[in-house]
Design a protein around this motif. Structure first.
Motif, short mmCIF file in Angstrom:
data_model
loop_
_atom_site.label_atom_id
_atom_site.label_comp_id
_atom_site.label_asym_id
_atom_site.label_seq_id
_atom_site.Cartn_x
_atom_site.Cartn_y
_atom_site.Cartn_z
N UNK A 355 -0.01 -6.71 -15.95
CA UNK A 355 0.20 -5.57 -15.05
C UNK A 355 -1.01 -4.63 -15.08
N UNK A 356 -1.57 -4.44 -16.27
CA UNK A 356 -2.75 -3.58 -16.40
C UNK A 356 -3.94 -4.19 -15.67
N UNK A 357 -4.07 -5.51 -15.73
CA UNK A 357 -5.14 -6.18 -15.00
C UNK A 357 -5.01 -5.96 -13.50
N UNK A 358 -3.77 -5.92 -13.01
CA UNK A 358 -3.56 -5.64 -11.58
C UNK A 358 -4.08 -4.25 -11.23
N UNK A 359 -3.80 -3.29 -12.13
CA UNK A 359 -4.28 -1.92 -11.90
C UNK A 359 -5.80 -1.87 -11.94
N UNK A 360 -6.38 -2.55 -12.93
CA UNK A 360 -7.84 -2.57 -13.07
C UNK A 360 -8.51 -3.17 -11.84
N UNK A 361 -7.82 -4.15 -11.22
CA UNK A 361 -8.38 -4.83 -10.06
C UNK A 361 -8.13 -4.07 -8.77
N UNK A 362 -7.38 -2.95 -8.85
CA UNK A 362 -7.12 -2.13 -7.67
C UNK A 362 -5.99 -2.64 -6.80
N UNK A 363 -5.11 -3.49 -7.36
CA UNK A 363 -3.97 -4.01 -6.59
C UNK A 363 -3.01 -2.85 -6.31
N UNK A 364 -2.51 -2.76 -5.08
CA UNK A 364 -1.63 -1.64 -4.73
C UNK A 364 -0.31 -1.73 -5.50
N UNK A 365 0.34 -0.57 -5.65
CA UNK A 365 1.54 -0.45 -6.48
C UNK A 365 2.66 -1.36 -6.01
N UNK A 366 2.90 -1.47 -4.71
CA UNK A 366 4.00 -2.28 -4.18
C UNK A 366 3.80 -3.75 -4.50
N UNK A 367 2.57 -4.23 -4.32
CA UNK A 367 2.29 -5.64 -4.62
C UNK A 367 2.46 -5.91 -6.10
N UNK A 369 4.37 -4.28 -8.18
CA UNK A 369 5.80 -4.22 -8.45
C UNK A 369 6.47 -5.55 -8.12
N UNK A 370 6.10 -6.14 -6.99
CA UNK A 370 6.67 -7.43 -6.57
C UNK A 370 6.26 -8.55 -7.52
N UNK A 371 5.00 -8.57 -7.90
CA UNK A 371 4.51 -9.62 -8.81
C UNK A 371 5.14 -9.53 -10.19
N UNK A 372 5.39 -8.30 -10.65
CA UNK A 372 6.00 -8.11 -11.96
C UNK A 372 7.51 -8.35 -11.94
N UNK A 373 8.11 -8.28 -10.76
CA UNK A 373 9.56 -8.43 -10.68
C UNK A 373 10.29 -7.18 -11.12
N UNK A 374 9.63 -6.01 -11.00
CA UNK A 374 10.27 -4.74 -11.35
C UNK A 374 11.22 -4.32 -10.23
N UNK A 375 12.38 -3.80 -10.61
CA UNK A 375 13.34 -3.36 -9.61
C UNK A 375 13.13 -1.91 -9.18
N UNK A 376 12.34 -1.16 -9.97
CA UNK A 376 12.01 0.21 -9.57
C UNK A 376 10.53 0.47 -9.83
N UNK A 377 9.96 1.31 -9.00
CA UNK A 377 8.52 1.53 -9.05
C UNK A 377 8.10 2.32 -10.29
N UNK A 378 9.04 3.06 -10.91
CA UNK A 378 8.69 3.88 -12.07
C UNK A 378 8.17 3.03 -13.23
N UNK A 379 8.76 1.85 -13.42
CA UNK A 379 8.32 0.97 -14.51
C UNK A 379 6.88 0.54 -14.29
N UNK A 380 6.57 0.14 -13.06
CA UNK A 380 5.20 -0.26 -12.73
C UNK A 380 4.26 0.92 -12.86
N UNK A 381 4.70 2.07 -12.37
CA UNK A 381 3.88 3.28 -12.38
C UNK A 381 3.52 3.69 -13.80
#
Length: 405
Positions: A355-367, A369-381
């Motif tokens: 998940x941190x690699x996604x952030x480092x790569x600039x992947x948007x939050x919604x994408x 969240x979907x890749x991680x399988x999180x049901x709420x955005x707060x966990x990803x955030x």
């Protein structure tokens, strides 16, 4: 004029109070909901009147008198008997946690007597005894539902579990922050490369390479990862279909751990994950090992990741393997001046790293969240926020260098 009634000690008996020939006391009254005549007994008049207060409070508030004798364990059994909508594995885990930690302690208390301070004291005892905060979270989850069910049935007025774990969780979080080893929750880029190269080149640990590379490069939960079968892999389109959970939890009746297959943890967990080149190569390596899984669990077979005896992996041996790899890798790295791995390396750290690699790569939050399988955005955030702190520092340095040029 009504005759004044007295007991054998000369005390005036109020309406509904009676003294039996045996010397004990009884109070009779009518239930406001059922209109049935109810009765409570006590050895002394003082004890009877204390019970009367509780009974009459119930009459006026709608609380059932039957709750007077109910224990928390009785309430749990009622809740378990009617509870629907739980996965078999979730129900099994709830029952196991309750029977292991609550049944012989808080569960023995009378339902009507449990106060929030009792619940807090119970959690404190478990925590001070070495139980982890996330385990207490599970106990709080099931207990809160039990007390909510008792409120719905009219046995109690308030839920003593409301926010009962809040202060302890805050203390636990502060303790973990004070211990700097817990700040290393993800692997940085150099550590990831060191981790992969060490496994690939080591004759003892190289069979773990496809296991942990796929885990780290897809961000799957352990239960999702160990539940993968070869039919879930679309090599043509380079996609992994996450369709199930595999768990290995104690059975409440036997206390022996058993394997189960269920749907994904959340609806969001049912997802497709595109494979990076490293993942494709790792799966090719796993295929070349020709390890055939002999297990069939709840009708599912063909699991990808199994040990040398052909049995599907679960979390405990995977975490033990990571600790061994970290220890051996760091001994070698110290001699060669290479990056060190966290000594407490575990499976969930690999998921957070993805998940941190996604952030480092600039992947948007919604994408993400979907890749991680999180049901709420707060966990990803929460993970993104930690990752972007370092990114902000680098951004300021870049701006500073630009201004000086």
């Amino acid at each position: 004029m009504a005759k004044t009634r007295k007991d054998t000690n000369g005390r005036v008996l109020q309406k509904g109070e009676y003294q039996r020939k045996s010397g004990t006391y009884e109070f009779k009254y009518r239930d406001s909901a059922t209109f049935e005549t109810m009765s409570i007994s006590a050895p002394t008049l003082d004890a009877l009147r204390e019970a009367e207060k509780e009974a009459l409070r119930g009459v006026y508030s709608g609380v059932k008198v039957g709750s007077i004798g109910l224990t928390v364990n009785n309430a749990f059994e009622r809740w378990e008997a009617v509870k629907r909508g739980l996965k078999a594995t979730t129900r099994s885990n709830y029952v196991y946690m309750y029977k292991t930690y609550v049944w012989g302690d808080l569960g023995k208390k009378k339902l009507k007597n449990v106060k929030k301070s009792d619940v807090k004291a119970f959690y404190n005892r478990l925590y001070d005894g070495g139980l982890k905060a996330n385990t207490l979270d599970t106990i709080q989850n099931v207990l809160h539902q039990v007390f909510d069910s008792a409120i719905d049935d009219g046995y109690i007025l308030i839920n003593p579990c409301d926010k009962a774990l809040k202060e302890l969780k805050a203390e636990d979080r502060n303790n973990r922050l004070a211990n700097r080893t817990h700040l290393d929750e993800v692997l940085d880029i150099a550590q990831q490369e060191r981790f992969k190269s060490f496994m690939l080149d080591h004759e003892t640990f190289n069979h773990w390479y496809p296991v942990f590379v796929v885990m780290m490069e897809t961000g799957m939960r352990v239960a999702e990862f160990t539940g993968l079968i070869w039919d879930d892999i679309d090599f043509t389109n380079n996609i992994i279909h996450v369709r199930r959970n595999h768990t290995y939890n104690p059975d409440p009746s036997t206390r022996k751990s058993v394997h189960h297959i269920s749907t994904t943890k959340t609806v969001a967990g049912f997802r497709d994950i595109p494979m990076r080149v490293d993942v494709q190569k790792a799966l090719d390596v796993q295929k070349s090992l020709k390890i055939r899984c002999v297990d069939t669990i709840d009708g599912v077979s063909g699991f990808i990741f199994a040990n040398r005896d052909g049995h599907v992996y679960h979390q405990q041996p995977l975490n033990l393997a990571l600790k061994r790899i970290s220890r051996e890798c760091n001994e070698e790295s110290l001699q060669k001046g290479l990056p060190l791995l966290p000594s407490h390396l575990h499976c969930h750290m690999l998921r957070k790293t993805f998940c941190t690699n996604l952030a480092r790569a600039g992947v948007d939050m919604k994408s993400a969240m979907d890749l991680m399988g999180h049901s709420d955005v707060e966990t990803t955030m929460g993970i993104y926020t930690k990752a972007t702190k370092d990114m902000k520092k680098k951004a300021i340095i870049t701006v500073d260098e630009y201004m000086k040029s």
